[in-house]
Enzyme design. Structure first.
Site, PDB file in Angstrom:
ATOM      1  N   CYS A 104      27.065  11.070 -10.890  1.00 51.36           N
ATOM      2  CA  CYS A 104      27.898  10.058 -10.395  1.00 51.36           C
ATOM      3  C   CYS A 104      29.038  10.141 -12.017  1.00 51.36           C
ATOM      4  O   CYS A 104      29.103   9.394 -12.842  1.00 51.36           O
ATOM      5  CB  CYS A 104      27.554   8.732 -10.298  1.00 51.36           C
ATOM      6  SG  CYS A 104      26.251   8.583  -9.262  1.00 51.36           S
ATOM      7  N   ALA A 105      29.979  11.203 -11.707  1.00 51.91           N
ATOM      8  CA  ALA A 105      30.555  11.488 -13.102  1.00 51.91           C
ATOM      9  C   ALA A 105      31.769  10.565 -13.345  1.00 51.91           C
ATOM     10  O   ALA A 105      31.976  10.544 -14.633  1.00 51.91           O
ATOM     11  CB  ALA A 105      31.156  13.015 -12.901  1.00 51.91           C
ATOM     12  N   ALA A 106      32.398  10.226 -12.558  1.00 55.74           N
ATOM     13  CA  ALA A 106      33.856   9.394 -12.822  1.00 55.74           C
ATOM     14  C   ALA A 106      33.379   8.114 -13.576  1.00 55.74           C
ATOM     15  O   ALA A 106      32.589   7.598 -13.025  1.00 55.74           O
ATOM     16  CB  ALA A 106      34.695   9.113 -11.421  1.00 55.74           C
ATOM     17  N   GLY A 138      34.453   9.844 -16.210  1.00 54.77           N
ATOM     18  CA  GLY A 138      34.545  11.156 -17.060  1.00 54.77           C
ATOM     19  C   GLY A 138      34.007  10.965 -18.377  1.00 54.77           C
ATOM     20  O   GLY A 138      33.916  11.940 -18.975  1.00 54.77           O
ATOM     21  N   SER A 139      33.641   9.753 -19.016  1.00 63.54           N
ATOM     22  CA  SER A 139      33.508   9.678 -20.308  1.00 63.54           C
ATOM     23  C   SER A 139      32.219  10.323 -20.765  1.00 63.54           C
ATOM     24  O   SER A 139      32.107  11.011 -21.867  1.00 63.54           O
ATOM     25  CB  SER A 139      33.332   8.104 -20.820  1.00 63.54           C
ATOM     26  OG  SER A 139      34.616   7.618 -20.631  1.00 63.54           O
ATOM     27  N   LYS A 140      31.181  10.359 -19.897  1.00 61.89           N
ATOM     28  CA  LYS A 140      29.806  10.991 -20.266  1.00 61.89           C
ATOM     29  C   LYS A 140      29.897  12.577 -19.907  1.00 61.89           C
ATOM     30  O   LYS A 140      29.314  13.156 -20.643  1.00 61.89           O
ATOM     31  CB  LYS A 140      28.759  10.238 -19.398  1.00 61.89           C
ATOM     32  CG  LYS A 140      28.502   8.908 -19.741  1.00 61.89           C
ATOM     33  CD  LYS A 140      27.405   8.038 -19.170  1.00 61.89           C
ATOM     34  CE  LYS A 140      27.298   6.633 -19.298  1.00 61.89           C
ATOM     35  NZ  LYS A 140      28.257   5.777 -18.714  1.00 61.89           N
ATOM     36  N   ASP A 200      28.391  12.948  -1.788  1.00 65.88           N
ATOM     37  CA  ASP A 200      27.788  11.818  -1.823  1.00 65.88           C
ATOM     38  C   ASP A 200      26.553  12.229  -2.618  1.00 65.88           C
ATOM     39  O   ASP A 200      26.018  12.958  -2.308  1.00 65.88           O
ATOM     40  CB  ASP A 200      27.549  11.198  -0.639  1.00 65.88           C
ATOM     41  CG  ASP A 200      26.786   9.764  -0.552  1.00 65.88           C
ATOM     42  OD1 ASP A 200      26.136   9.384  -1.694  1.00 65.88           O
ATOM     43  OD2 ASP A 200      26.791   8.979   0.452  1.00 65.88           O
ATOM     44  N   ASP A 245      23.773   8.209 -13.606  1.00 63.25           N
ATOM     45  CA  ASP A 245      24.604   6.993 -14.081  1.00 63.25           C
ATOM     46  C   ASP A 245      25.044   6.273 -12.921  1.00 63.25           C
ATOM     47  O   ASP A 245      26.342   6.381 -12.575  1.00 63.25           O
ATOM     48  CB  ASP A 245      25.825   7.272 -15.339  1.00 63.25           C
ATOM     49  CG  ASP A 245      26.378   6.009 -15.838  1.00 63.25           C
ATOM     50  OD1 ASP A 245      25.684   5.253 -16.214  1.00 63.25           O
ATOM     51  OD2 ASP A 245      27.598   5.927 -15.547  1.00 63.25           O
ATOM     52  N   CYS A 249      24.806  -0.073 -16.240  1.00 59.99           N
ATOM     53  CA  CYS A 249      25.485  -1.038 -17.254  1.00 59.99           C
ATOM     54  C   CYS A 249      25.155  -2.595 -16.822  1.00 59.99           C
ATOM     55  O   CYS A 249      25.822  -3.452 -16.807  1.00 59.99           O
ATOM     56  CB  CYS A 249      26.962  -1.065 -17.443  1.00 59.99           C
ATOM     57  SG  CYS A 249      27.932  -0.953 -15.770  1.00 59.99           S
TER      58      CYS A 249
END
Length: 358
Positions: free
Chosen positions: A195-197, A199-201, A264, A287, A341
């Site tokens: 779940c990339a967006a 994109g910080s990680k 997905d 994440d 989070c």
């Protein structure tokens, strides 16, 4: 310069120069600027700092009134269950009402920028921003500001902006930097951010990969790319948010192979090698989407009031499916890092236990 008095209907701000009261922060700022000339009579840097401090104090006074009885009662029951102590929960509530500090991470992908990074670090530490290093990171990699951005002088804000434009650092919350470090990425490994967006990680993982691919050559006296080959797959179900990831990764040189995928995560397709064999990943970062109640200090009063544990129960199924898929695509002996989070055990411990039980 001002005094804040707590009232049932809201905070009352009093100007200590002329004792005029205000119920709106905007009216107070206009009054300070127009009647007392804080912008005209003082230096531009001094006026910026004064107004920034005023905004911080007013924001803290307003956030001190935020309260959700359901939120408080729910987590006090978690304290009775042994998830945390009452003292820890009360301390967390105090931090929820404080402004979020600024933290940033220096890019390590190009060791030739080491002198540039150290120069920015030296200037920032001498500025009025009052930086401090985190006990979890090296001070040359991560810095945390003790004061919110609104209290910085314009010269310090410009210095931070210039460092970002020069790709010397990325603004990123401290808690967001921890999951990529737990992956423990090594050379010649395949990694997927399920779940990339936004994109910080993903940027941090790519930074780690690129820095691992560099070795110092004593013969040439500089850093050179090694023959190490990595693969990073950045996946997100939202195609438009994935475009943000693509734009942010343009600053990196083509040293690691980056693949962007929009599907997905619960049904992430099986990738195959050239010979038809299934591709399994050495490291998987999940994440997952969550309620975000661990980020209450960033929410408005309306969002704080809308907190409800029913939303967490709905997210539990989605999070469980994502974690199960992450366990399916990881290699034997590989590593899966599951992160949210949120503070709720329904989204954390309960998801992990359910996934293991299957």
């Amino acid at each position: 310069m001002y005094k804040i008095q707590e009232m049932k209907e809201g905070p009352i701000i009093t100007c200590q120069i002329c004792l005029v009261t205000f119920v709106s922060r905007n009216r107070l700022f206009r009054h300070l600027k127009g009647s007392h000339g804080y912008v005209g009579n003082h230096s531009e840097q001094s006026s910026t700092l004064e107004i920034g401090k005023a905004r911080t104090a007013i924001s803290e006074a307003i956030r001190a009134q935020y309260d959700n009885p359901h939120h408080n009662a729910y987590y006090r029951k978690q304290c009775k269950a042994g998830v945390m102590t009452i003292d820890e929960w009360e301390m967390a509530q105090l931090f929820f009402r404080r402004p979020l500090g600024i933290s940033f991470r220096f890019n390590l992908y190009d060791q030739r920028n080491d002198s540039l990074r150290r120069e920015f670090l030296r200037k920032l530490q001498k500025s009025d921003a009052q930086f401090d290093c985190s006990p979890y990171f090296d001070k040359t990699i991560c810095q945390v500001a003790k004061r919110p951005l609104r209290e910085w002088s314009e010269s310090s804000q410009k210095l931070l902006s210039d460092a970002q434009d020069a790709c010397a650092l990325n603004r990123q919350e401290l808690c967001s930097m921890i999951p990529p470090l737990l992956l423990d990425i090594q050379p010649n490994q395949t990694v997927i951010d399920l779940c990339a967006a936004p994109g910080s990680k993903t940027l941090q993982i790519l930074d780690i990969m690129n820095s691992n691919n560099q070795k110092y050559s004593e013969e040439n006296g500089k850093y050179e790319n090694s023959a190490s080959k990595n693969l990073l797959v950045a996946n997100d179900s939202n195609r438009f948010r994935l475009l943000t990831v693509a734009r942010r990764t343009r600053v990196f040189p083509e040293r690691s192979c980056l693949v962007l995928s929009s599907s997905d995560g619960r049904f992430f397709p099986t990738l195959r090698k050239w010979g038809g064999y299934k591709l399994k990943f050495d490291r998987v970062l999940a994440d997952v989407p969550c309620s975000g109640d661990g980020t209450l200090r960033k929410l408005s009063s309306k969002e704080w009031d809308q907190w409800n544990v029913k939303h967490h129960l709905n997210l539990h199924k989605l999070q469980l499916r994502l974690l199960i898929r992450a366990l399916e695509i990881v290699k034997k002996g590989g590593r899966v890092v599951y992160s949210t989070c949120s503070l709720d055990p329904i989204e954390n411990e309960a998801v992990v236990v359910s996934a293991i039980a299957r």
